[in-house]
Scaffold this motif. Structure first.
Motif, PDB file in Angstrom:
ATOM      1  N   ALA A  22       0.821  -1.219   0.000  1.00 30.36           N
ATOM      2  CA  ALA A  22       0.000   0.000   0.000  1.00 30.36           C
ATOM      3  C   ALA A  22       0.854   1.269   0.000  1.00 30.36           C
ATOM      4  O   ALA A  22       0.461   2.306   0.521  1.00 30.36           O
ATOM      5  CB  ALA A  22      -0.986   0.010   1.158  1.00 30.36           C
ATOM      6  N   ILE A  23       2.024   1.188  -0.644  1.00 27.35           N
ATOM      7  CA  ILE A  23       2.883   2.359  -0.788  1.00 27.35           C
ATOM      8  C   ILE A  23       2.535   3.078  -2.090  1.00 27.35           C
ATOM      9  O   ILE A  23       2.626   4.300  -2.175  1.00 27.35           O
ATOM     10  CB  ILE A  23       4.364   1.951  -0.719  1.00 27.35           C
ATOM     11  CG1 ILE A  23       4.666   1.468   0.714  1.00 27.35           C
ATOM     12  CG2 ILE A  23       5.286   3.090  -1.116  1.00 27.35           C
ATOM     13  CD1 ILE A  23       6.014   0.837   0.894  1.00 27.35           C
ATOM     14  N   THR A  41       0.545   6.486  -2.323  1.00 27.71           N
ATOM     15  CA  THR A  41      -0.550   6.595  -1.370  1.00 27.71           C
ATOM     16  C   THR A  41      -0.094   7.527  -0.246  1.00 27.71           C
ATOM     17  O   THR A  41       1.060   7.968  -0.216  1.00 27.71           O
ATOM     18  CB  THR A  41      -0.876   5.216  -0.773  1.00 27.71           C
ATOM     19  OG1 THR A  41       0.286   4.757  -0.082  1.00 27.71           O
ATOM     20  CG2 THR A  41      -1.294   4.221  -1.842  1.00 27.71           C
ATOM     21  N   GLU A  42      -0.968   7.780   0.699  1.00 25.12           N
ATOM     22  CA  GLU A  42      -0.578   8.573   1.861  1.00 25.12           C
ATOM     23  C   GLU A  42       0.594   7.900   2.579  1.00 25.12           C
ATOM     24  O   GLU A  42       1.551   8.555   3.004  1.00 25.12           O
ATOM     25  CB  GLU A  42      -1.763   8.739   2.814  1.00 25.12           C
ATOM     26  CG  GLU A  42      -1.451   9.583   4.029  1.00 25.12           C
ATOM     27  CD  GLU A  42      -2.636   9.746   4.954  1.00 25.12           C
ATOM     28  OE1 GLU A  42      -2.392  10.035   6.137  1.00 25.12           O
ATOM     29  OE2 GLU A  42      -3.788   9.578   4.518  1.00 25.12           O
ATOM     30  N   LYS A  43       0.522   6.587   2.697  1.00 26.47           N
ATOM     31  CA  LYS A  43       1.602   5.823   3.333  1.00 26.47           C
ATOM     32  C   LYS A  43       2.914   6.005   2.555  1.00 26.47           C
ATOM     33  O   LYS A  43       3.985   6.170   3.149  1.00 26.47           O
ATOM     34  CB  LYS A  43       1.208   4.341   3.375  1.00 26.47           C
ATOM     35  CG  LYS A  43       2.187   3.430   4.062  1.00 26.47           C
ATOM     36  CD  LYS A  43       1.630   2.005   4.070  1.00 26.47           C
ATOM     37  CE  LYS A  43       2.568   1.002   4.674  1.00 26.47           C
ATOM     38  NZ  LYS A  43       2.007  -0.358   4.644  1.00 26.47           N
ATOM     39  N   GLY A  44       2.841   5.986   1.243  1.00 30.22           N
ATOM     40  CA  GLY A  44       4.029   6.187   0.417  1.00 30.22           C
ATOM     41  C   GLY A  44       4.584   7.593   0.547  1.00 30.22           C
ATOM     42  O   GLY A  44       5.799   7.788   0.631  1.00 30.22           O
ATOM     43  N   ARG A  45       3.689   8.587   0.555  1.00 29.20           N
ATOM     44  CA  ARG A  45       4.137   9.980   0.708  1.00 29.20           C
ATOM     45  C   ARG A  45       4.782  10.209   2.065  1.00 29.20           C
ATOM     46  O   ARG A  45       5.692  11.028   2.198  1.00 29.20           O
ATOM     47  CB  ARG A  45       2.969  10.949   0.495  1.00 29.20           C
ATOM     48  CG  ARG A  45       2.528  11.046  -0.965  1.00 29.20           C
ATOM     49  CD  ARG A  45       1.494  12.140  -1.192  1.00 29.20           C
ATOM     50  NE  ARG A  45       0.262  11.909  -0.456  1.00 29.20           N
ATOM     51  CZ  ARG A  45      -0.739  11.125  -0.855  1.00 29.20           C
ATOM     52  NH1 ARG A  45      -0.651  10.486  -2.008  1.00 29.20           N
ATOM     53  NH2 ARG A  45      -1.818  10.975  -0.128  1.00 29.20           N
ATOM     54  N   ALA A  46       4.365   9.452   3.068  1.00 29.70           N
ATOM     55  CA  ALA A  46       4.951   9.589   4.409  1.00 29.70           C
ATOM     56  C   ALA A  46       6.416   9.157   4.425  1.00 29.70           C
ATOM     57  O   ALA A  46       7.159   9.505   5.348  1.00 29.70           O
ATOM     58  CB  ALA A  46       4.144   8.786   5.426  1.00 29.70           C
ATOM     59  N   LEU A  47       6.851   8.416   3.413  1.00 28.29           N
ATOM     60  CA  LEU A  47       8.252   7.996   3.320  1.00 28.29           C
ATOM     61  C   LEU A  47       9.171   9.110   2.811  1.00 28.29           C
ATOM     62  O   LEU A  47      10.395   8.992   2.908  1.00 28.29           O
ATOM     63  CB  LEU A  47       8.382   6.786   2.389  1.00 28.29           C
ATOM     64  CG  LEU A  47       7.806   5.481   2.908  1.00 28.29           C
ATOM     65  CD1 LEU A  47       7.776   4.447   1.783  1.00 28.29           C
ATOM     66  CD2 LEU A  47       8.624   4.982   4.075  1.00 28.29           C
TER      67      LEU A  47
END
Length: 85
Positions: A22-23, A41-47
């Motif tokens: 879900a990245i 995704t939001e999870k990917g942007r958080a990286l």
């Protein structure tokens, strides 16, 4: 199997794994021929902060002074910084 084919298989496997985690997510379009694009995704942007820090570390400690002056490397680092900001 050619090196190009192997590289494409590796990219495909990596993108599918990022999708499973879900990245990234796949966006489908109603085009002919069918096409899809991937977006973070939001999870990917958080990286982004982590990737930015790793990139800066690598530029500081892993590149020689000669490499840091190479226009190709300078341009690539600038694109990375812009993409992650």
């Amino acid at each position: 199997m050619s090196a190009t084919h192997a590289a494409a298989d590796t990219r495909t496997a990596c993108v599918l794994r990022l999708e499973q985690l879900a990245i990234v997510e796949r966006i489908f379009y109603n085009d002919h021929p069918p096409r899809a694009e991937y977006q973070l995704t939001e999870k990917g942007r958080a990286l982004a902060p982590l990737l930015h820090a790793l990139g800066e570390w690598g530029f500081t400690y892993e590149f020689s002074d000669e490499q840091k002056a190479d226009p190709t490397i300078v341009e690539g680092v600038a694109r990375m910084r812009a993409a992650l900001s």
